[in-house]
Motif scaffolding. Structure first.
Motif, short mmCIF file in Angstrom:
data_model
loop_
_atom_site.label_atom_id
_atom_site.label_comp_id
_atom_site.label_asym_id
_atom_site.label_seq_id
_atom_site.Cartn_x
_atom_site.Cartn_y
_atom_site.Cartn_z
N TRP A 101 5.01 -1.83 25.81
CA TRP A 101 3.85 -1.51 24.96
C TRP A 101 2.60 -2.24 25.43
CZ3 TRP A 101 7.83 -4.41 22.76
CH2 TRP A 101 7.49 -5.67 22.27
N PHE A 159 -0.75 -0.32 15.95
CA PHE A 159 0.03 0.85 15.54
C PHE A 159 0.15 0.91 14.02
CE2 PHE A 159 4.07 2.20 13.91
CZ PHE A 159 4.17 3.49 14.36
N ASP A 201 1.50 3.22 23.64
CA ASP A 201 0.52 2.73 22.67
C ASP A 201 -0.86 2.53 23.28
OD1 ASP A 201 2.53 2.76 20.89
OD2 ASP A 201 2.91 0.61 20.97
N TYR A 211 -5.27 -10.69 18.81
CA TYR A 211 -4.99 -11.72 17.81
C TYR A 211 -3.67 -12.43 18.08
CZ TYR A 211 -1.63 -8.42 15.99
OH TYR A 211 -0.55 -7.57 15.87
N THR A 212 -2.81 -11.87 18.91
CA THR A 212 -1.50 -12.50 19.11
C THR A 212 -1.54 -13.58 20.19
OG1 THR A 212 -0.99 -10.72 20.62
CG2 THR A 212 -0.14 -10.54 18.38
N SER A 269 0.50 -4.41 13.59
CA SER A 269 0.02 -4.21 14.94
C SER A 269 -1.01 -3.11 14.84
CB SER A 269 1.17 -3.76 15.84
OG SER A 269 1.75 -2.59 15.31
N ILE A 327 9.92 5.62 7.92
CA ILE A 327 9.27 5.79 9.21
C ILE A 327 10.27 5.39 10.29
CG2 ILE A 327 7.33 5.10 10.65
CD1 ILE A 327 5.91 4.27 8.06
N SER A 328 10.39 6.23 11.29
CA SER A 328 11.17 5.94 12.50
C SER A 328 12.67 6.02 12.31
CB SER A 328 10.86 4.56 13.05
OG SER A 328 9.49 4.41 13.17
N ASP A 369 1.84 7.86 20.55
CA ASP A 369 2.22 8.74 19.44
C ASP A 369 0.96 8.93 18.60
OD1 ASP A 369 1.91 6.23 18.53
OD2 ASP A 369 3.97 5.95 17.90
N ASP A 406 7.58 8.92 15.36
CA ASP A 406 7.07 9.41 16.63
C ASP A 406 8.25 9.99 17.40
OD1 ASP A 406 8.34 7.04 16.79
OD2 ASP A 406 6.89 6.07 18.10
N LEU A 436 9.07 1.17 6.97
CA LEU A 436 9.61 1.17 8.32
C LEU A 436 10.70 0.10 8.33
CD1 LEU A 436 7.63 1.16 11.63
CD2 LEU A 436 9.96 0.36 11.36
N HIS A 494 7.12 -3.23 8.85
CA HIS A 494 7.96 -4.12 9.65
C HIS A 494 7.16 -5.31 10.16
CE1 HIS A 494 5.58 -1.88 12.31
NE2 HIS A 494 6.20 -2.22 13.43
N1 ATP Z 1 7.86 2.98 14.09
C1 ATP Z 1 7.19 2.85 15.24
N2 ATP Z 1 6.90 3.94 15.97
C2 ATP Z 1 6.24 3.84 17.11
N3 ATP Z 1 5.84 2.64 17.64
C3 ATP Z 1 6.09 1.53 16.96
C4 ATP Z 1 6.78 1.55 15.73
N4 ATP Z 1 6.90 0.28 15.29
C5 ATP Z 1 6.30 -0.54 16.22
N5 ATP Z 1 5.85 0.22 17.22
C6 ATP Z 1 5.20 -0.30 18.41
O1 ATP Z 1 6.23 -0.77 19.26
C7 ATP Z 1 5.83 -1.96 19.88
C8 ATP Z 1 6.85 -3.07 19.58
O2 ATP Z 1 6.90 -3.24 18.19
P1 ATP Z 1 7.04 -4.70 17.58
O3 ATP Z 1 6.55 -4.67 16.17
O4 ATP Z 1 8.40 -5.22 17.89
O5 ATP Z 1 6.01 -5.54 18.46
P2 ATP Z 1 5.87 -7.10 18.14
O6 ATP Z 1 6.67 -7.82 19.18
O7 ATP Z 1 6.16 -7.34 16.69
O8 ATP Z 1 4.35 -7.30 18.42
P3 ATP Z 1 3.25 -6.89 17.31
O9 ATP Z 1 2.72 -8.21 16.87
O10 ATP Z 1 2.25 -6.03 18.05
O11 ATP Z 1 4.01 -6.16 16.23
C9 ATP Z 1 4.47 -2.32 19.33
O12 ATP Z 1 3.48 -1.82 20.22
C10 ATP Z 1 4.36 -1.52 18.06
O13 ATP Z 1 3.02 -1.12 17.86
#
Ligand code: ATP
Ligand code: ATP
Ligand code: MG
Ligand code: MG
Lengths: 325, 494, 335, 325
Positions: C225, C45, C250, D246-247, C43, C119-120, C271, C138, C95, C40
């Motif tokens: 997060w 994660f 996280d 990095y963000t 990160s 995933i998820s 998770d 998770d 995902l 997706h």
């Molecule tokens: N399938 C998943 N299961 C558990 N946690 C997840 C999952 N996907 C994303 N996360 C966590 O949920 C939070 C939000 O996800 P998201 O990808 O929207 O963040 P983001 O706004 O895109 O920032 P990033 O650049 O860290 O991805 C992040 O901390 C990510 O690590």
């Protein structure tokens, strides 16, 4: 006597000019060969993958056409990603009331956005950067709340077929849409009075006015056209994804601007080429595709894409800006 | 010459693409000398000057300053060597103030140096005062008239320590008063020992202020001679300008009952303040003449007057409307208001015509090209490639492009703002011929110019424009004699 | 005991229950299977998950031919999928950002007979066993509840709290945030005085600062997060609120450090992304062998405090605790 | 007749100019009053909250100063968000080796990025839009891989205090940093030869070249300065958040461009005001803060922010662009 001292003879001049604008095709060919050689056993040349590239470039190209007009007129439109999303959500929400209603509705919404942008820029005379930044926020806000952040499913085979998902024989409908839009855009910018007016307004606003061109109206129209094409893109997204959500188009702005500018259109107006933008779109799509096929991880993809862009434009626009001497 | 020349060019060559513009120029400039450089449009005068001032590099050949060889790698270098140039196309920063522009050259050295605004303003006013130029140092340059900008350019050039001053057609579109000021300034500087190159197409300038003249032709200096030793006639022959001997078609003003094609009426008392009948050429001079043309053309509000075309009063809100009513304007400021430098010659010519050229929806390119070639031939500009960028044309050629545009719409009323500016003698005589014939075909021409003599020669009537508005019509002499005298610039009284 | 239920109410299977027999592994190694990961976004994660998956696949002799990052854009994810298909993978792990559009995007993949592990969550309309092997996720409900519990205990079960939630349509975070809110409702002493959406993770501090000025008596904040939590603690520091408690999801080094040093960070729920990755690999293995795989597999939600930090960190991310954090723990031990 | 007045007389002229550039302050005051009235019982005026606004505008302002120089020179820098992140990660990673090393290292990294951008733009002459787009990708890729997408903790009280977290008396250190940078920037742009050279290059490249201004060098320097300030911003982020990832900075570009352009700097060069950019930053920060205090949800915030931006600029730059004469 030489009142007529030939200003630089035709041949030479035009040769230089053409040679320059040809470079983008060279770059495209070069990259294609590069990938073809390095990735052929990874399926780069497979008919399927070429279709992918075609399909993926199609969306970029359609949006790039509108942006080519906007930039040529020395304006910019930061709101078009938002329009894409709004149009997509609109069409998806309206589909239950019939395809025509839905499509018309979405286009109308797009037109409205364009008119608002245009009016604020040309009547009140606010720099389009700020206007469209503002409207972008407003439009996104609206999209988010009408869709309640949910993705709206599209359940209408005919619509989906016509707008983005279908294939006619081996040819994706999306590709036909692109061809249509690009061809139209190309002709309009090159071979119509409007096109010349756009370039003139972008090149020297005052001179254009003196020549009897209604610059305000031109700016109005380019923003309208761009919004309409953004709406079309939104509709195609909806048809292609069988759903619409508020995030659509959110990442497209940079991609599209890059495609257009790589294609040889000036960020500050006066120069624009739809064909170039098409090339730009193809290059962007091809690079994305190639980098993934290489199996690189995301960091490497980012780095390599950056390098490729810089090398490409070094070739195309490298010397253009060298202080004339 | 006896003394060692300040500036000397030896066998200078310059080529663009595969057109060689300069093919071995030899040139000498003495201190205290005002050296006129003449030559037809596109002869290479500006290119040569750009080489002197370090903007262009010669393909080969040498520049010698005080006998020592020099090669400048940018304008800054030339400037430091004491060579300053006033360019034909004005090069000011519209967003900056007069003072900031005057000291433009200073902004490159010692970037860390502080700029004392107050001191700068004081120095600027001092400089302006020294040369009797009435400008407010605080003013933003964008708002200045073309003439004021021209004077500012000269002040700017003189801001540093200057030994060689290059003036590329400085007298083009200056008002008579401003020209006077220019002459006095140039004489004074020369007296102070400054060496001045003075490019012009106005013989009058030559005989007023220059003491040496050179003629550039076929990429070489064809003749160099002291002004004292020659006459306007002689110079014209040297320029090989064949002024068409054809006498003008008689002025044939249509019967008075026909309503004038263009008329300005006092908005309070409906009296006609200015009228141009079919076949008439009317001159307009004085401060605000250009503004008046622009007002007529719908570019700004027309204060105090109402416009009537063929008797019908109407209100023009935008040039597009004006053109629709058969007017067209040749703007006075080539670069700012005239040309779209990114577009080609033919696109610039057809700019006002495109929507009419569209058969169905698309532009009829073939017809467009016909029209362009036709107009270019009429104006004696044979660029072999109308597709080339107009940016690359010489100043005079660019002026012809604008004239071509004004003619392209084939309207019945031409508004010309300093139409001859930048054109060489030959081109001008062609131009006047064209204007005459145009009028003779039953059209109307309104010319705004500060060149009284030319007006006197060309126009049927002239109006002086003062703060209290449009003056009464003055009958003007016509005929080729007057025209020639006008071109020589020897003042001629109506 | 896992709390979350599958999209069709499937009972959760603990990830440890997914196992491959030695014979299966041998069978897998015999063929040159190819797998692709269509993610997706990226990160910490996702990279831990990918690392786990790579490890797991390596053990099974399955090669990973592509990894993609859709930058949270379903349309990009679809093109990524199309592109990946050109590599003719036997297995795709994904995902899915948007289950609705995912339904179409994955249709051709299913048709091509490519095995799928999700995933998820799962694209709408796909049927377990027929279309895809299973879901590994998770235990987001448990994560939410655990977070709520930590929040509550950190303020002794009473006080005003504020919730920051992910104001975007993203299954995982939405589930987690919702669970937190529900769980908190069960604490009579706790009042949720403010819930503020966040759409851009850089805004953590701005939002938290505003909340803190508006609710000076606030005793705790939940951040969806880690990157957001970092902003929240920054805001607390700026407002001089050493007593404010922050709980988030996280594991991230900065928050961990703050927690160890007794800052605002009261607890972290994590998770097991690395385990998720390995489980995904094993599920893929089963799928490639056409073995039945459990429909809905969950990894534990672990409650991380300064006490169990180093062990849980290792377990969740399969890497050493960052030096700075380790030293901090050591210093603390010394005192 | 009066159409002819050669040019508005001195005094008037200047008066007009000032009056225009004053508007931004009026807008700021107006918005402040608006929020003060509508939100006072929601704590808008509380000393705390004013501190929040100060702190938040500080970051924007520091970045805006650099961007003011870039835009004034008619260039653009899309890479500075990436530089922010890289510098932050660098400083965080180097801190164990001592504060000076770390800060110096981060600034050096920033400088390097700036030099690369500058060289590509001024030597090879590629449009800065494409150059910085490319380098942005490269830099981000590097940041992501050196940090492995993890957040790097900052465990150094002194550093944290000096760079972002500390307060001296009631005044946040961050605020002092902003004051320093803004004051410097303001003076440099307004009162040094370099500043004039920047505005000249942006206002009319040809004229600047004719006047012997080394436009290439100017472009080089503005991009360098911008990168250095981006690096400083990154360092401050690290000090403030006690971590780097990095963000960081990924969403700052639009915010900063908006602040700068609202502040009256022209997107196409030639006109720039650091003081204006500061105002722009304050306005942006205040609006964000106000909208959150109102307790609006994201959608409403987006919409309202858009509306506010448009209204604000209608006032400040509304008529400015009205076709001259
Ligand atoms: N399938 C998943 N299961 C558990 N946690 C997840 C999952 N996907 C994303 N996360 C966590 O949920 C939070 C939000 O996800 P998201 O990808 O929207 O963040 P983001 O706004 O895109 O920032 P990033 O650049 O860290 O991805 C992040 O901390 C990510 O690590
Ligand atoms: N940068 C350039 N590239 C190509 N051709 C050029 C360039 N600059 C000038 N030329 C050509 O060189 C020739 C001489 O130009 P130049 O401007 O010196 O003429 P000029 O003598 O100044 O004419 P005018 O009296 O009209 O100003 C022209 O034909 C022009 O088209
Ligand atoms: Mg010339
Ligand atoms: Mg993301």
């Amino acid at each position: 006597m030489q009142t007529s001292t030939p200003a630089v003879p035709a041949t030479a001049q035009s040769r230089v000019r053409d040679w320059r604008s040809m470079l983008i095709y060279v770059v495209f060919a070069g990259l294609f060969l590069l990938f073809a050689v390095t990735l052929h056993e990874r399926g780069f040349l497979s008919e399927n993958n070429l279709m992918n590239i075609a399909r993926q470039s199609a969306m970029i190209a359609i949006m790039a056409v509108g942006m080519t007009f906007v930039l040529s007129a020395a304006e910019i439109d930061l709101s078009f990603g938002a329009v894409v999303a709004l149009a997509a959500v609109t069409v998806a929400l309206l589909l239950p009331y019939g395809m025509l209603v839905a499509v018309a509705g979405a286009l109308a919404v797009g037109a409205l956005c364009g008119l608002v942008n245009g009016a604020l820029v040309s009547r009140i005379g606010i720099p389009s950067f700020l206007v469209t930044l503002g409207t972008a926020g407003i439009i996104t806000g609206i999209t988010r709340s009408v869709s309640a952040l949910q993705s709206v499913p599209v359940d209408h085979e005919v619509f989906a077929f016509l707008f983005g998902s279908g294939d006619i024989g081996p040819v994706p409908v999306l590709f036909l849409w692109m061809m249509l839009v690009v061809a139209l855009g190309h002709v309009v910018l090159r071979n119509t009075a409007f096109g010349k007016a756009v370039l003139a307004s972008g090149g020297n606003k005052l001179a254009a006015t003196y020549a009897g061109i209604n610059v305000a109206r031109v700016k109005m129209w380019v923003l309208l056209i761009n919004a309409l094409l953004a709406a079309l893109a939104g509709i195609l997204y909806a048809g292609r994804l069988h759903s619409a959500r508020y995030t659509l188009g959110e990442n497209d702005l940079m991609m599209v601007l890059t495609a257009v500018i790589i294609g040889g259109t000036h960020l500050f107006g006066g120069k624009g080429s739809v064909a170039g933008s098409l090339m730009g779109a193809l290059i962007m799509a091809m690079v994305n595709n190639g980098l993934i096929l290489m199996g690189l991880d995301i960091d490497q993809q980012l780095i390599l894409r950056g390098v490729i862009i810089i090398c490409a434009v070094t070739l195309t626009s490298g010397r253009l800006r060298r202080p004339r001497r | 010459m006896n003394s060692l020349p300040i500036l000397k060019a030896r066998n200078v060559h310059k080529q663009f693409a595969d057109s060689s513009v300069l093919r071995g120029v030899h040139f000498e400039l003495q201190a205290g000398q005002v050296h006129a450089v003449l030559g037809s449009n596109g002869a290479g005068k500006s290119v040569l000057m750009r080489i002197f001032s370090g903007i262009l590099a010669p393909d080969h050949g040498q520049l010698l300053l005080d006998g020592k060889e020099h090669s400048f790698d940018d304008a800054g270098a030339a400037r430091r060597a004491g060579i300053a140039m006033v360019h034909q196309e004005l090069s000011l920063i519209p967003t900056m103030t007069v003072a900031e522009n005057i000291f433009l050259t200073r902004w490159n050295d010692g970037w860390t140096r502080f700029v004392d605004e107050a001191a700068m303003m004081r120095a600027a006013s001092a400089l302006l005062a020294r040369y009797h130029i009435e400008l407010d140092p605080w003013q933003t340059v964008g708002a200045l008239t073309r003439g004021q900008q021209q004077l500012l350019e000269i002040a700017k050039a003189l801001s540093g320590k200057v030994r060689v001053l290059i003036l590329d057609e400085p007298s083009a579109n200056l008002t008579a008063a401003e020209v006077g000021l220019l002459y006095r300034t140039v004489k004074r500087l020369a007296a102070q020992g400054m060496a001045i190159i003075y490019i012009t197409h106005r013989l009058r300038d030559v005989f007023e202020v220059c003491d040496q003249l050179s003629i550039l032709r076929d990429g070489r200096i064809a003749h160099t001679l002291p002004v004292a030793a020659t006459s306007a006639q002689a110079v014209l022959t040297l320029l090989t300008a064949q002024l068409s001997g054809a006498s003008w078609p008689a002025v044939n003003v249509l019967a008075d009952d026909a309503a004038p094609l263009l008329q300005l009426r006092q908005s309070d008392t409906q009296q006609a303040a200015l009228s141009v009948r079919a076949g008439e050429i009317v001159g307009l001079s004085g401060s605000g003449a250009s503004a008046m043309l622009e007002a007529i053309f719908g570019l700004q509000a027309l204060h105090g007057y109402t416009l009537a075309l063929s008797g019908k009063e109407l209100h023009v809100r935008h040039p597009s409307e004006a053109i629709a009513h058969g007017l067209h304007l040749l703007p006075g400021d080539r670069r700012r208001a005239g040309l779209v430098l990114d577009l080609s010659v033919s696109e610039n010519i057809l700019l006002s015509l495109f929507d009419r050229l569209s058969s169905a929806l698309l532009i009829d390119d073939a017809r467009g090209q016909q029209i362009v070639t036709g107009l270019l031939r009429r104006l004696g500009l044979k660029t072999e490639d109308p597709g080339q960028q107009v940016r690359l044309l010489s100043g005079g050629h660019q002026q012809k492009v604008l004239m071509a545009r004004a003619l392209s719409t084939e309207g019945r009323i031409l508004l010309l703002d300093e139409p001859g500016s930048g054109m060489d003698v030959q081109a001008q005589s062609v131009l006047w011929q064209i204007v005459r014939n145009y009028a003779a075909q039953g059209n109307a021409v309104l010319i705004a110019s500060s060149d009284y003599a030319m007006l006197a020669a060309l126009c049927d009537t002239c109006h002086l424009l003062a703060d209290d508005g449009i003056g009464p019509p003055l009958a003007a002499a016509t005929g080729q004699q007057a025209l020639l005298r006008a071109l020589h610039g020897t003042p001629c009284q109506p | 005991q896992p709390l979350s239920r599958g999209p069709h109410g499937e009972q959760p299977t603990p990830y440890a229950a997914v196992v491959l027999k030695a014979s299966d592994i041998a069978a897998l190694k015999r063929k040159p299977y190819r797998a692709a990961l269509v993610m997706h976004t990226s990160s910490d994660f996702s990279s831990a998950l990918i690392a786990g998956a790579r490890k797991g696949f390596a053990e099974l002799g399955i090669s990973v031919v592509a990894v993609t990052d859709a930058g949270m854009d379903p349309q990009k994810q679809r093109t990524d999928l199309e592109t990946v298909m050109a590599l003719k993978p036997d297995l795709i792990v994904s995902l899915v950002i948007d289950p609705v559009s995912g339904a179409i995007a994955f249709r051709p993949v299913v048709a091509a007979g490519v095995k799928l592990v999700f995933i998820s969550n799962v694209p709408q309309g796909l049927v377990h066993g027929r279309d895809y092997a299973g879901i590994v996720t998770d235990d987001y409900l448990a994560m939410g509840q655990t977070a709520a519990d930590m929040l509550a205990s950190s303020i002794k079960g009473k006080g005003d709290v504020a919730l920051i939630y992910h104001a975007a349509n993203y299954f995982v975070t939405n589930q987690r945030d919702a669970a937190v809110k529900q769980a908190l409702a069960r604490y009579p002493g706790i009042r949720v005085v403010a819930t503020r959406g966040i759409s851009n993770q850089q805004d953590g501090e701005v939002i938290a600062s505003a909340i803190l000025t508006q609710y000076p008596k606030l005793s705790a904040i939940y951040a969806p997060w880690d990157s957001i939590a970092e902003g929240v603690t920054a805001a607390a520091r700026a407002a001089g609120r050493r007593d404010l408690k922050v709980v988030t999801m996280d594991l991230g080094a900065a928050n961990a450090l703050d927690m160890v040093k007794g800052g605002n960070m009261a607890g972290i729920v994590s998770d097991l992304p690395y385990e998720m990755g390995q489980t995904v690999a094993r599920m893929g293995g089963l799928a490639l062998l056409n073995r039945p795989a459990p429909a809905f597999v969950t990894v534990d939600a672990v409650r991380v405090d300064s006490a169990n930090l180093s062990t849980q960190w290792q377990r969740a991310l399969n890497r050493e605790l960052p030096a700075a954090v380790a030293q901090a723990i050591a210093r603390k031990g010394a005192r």
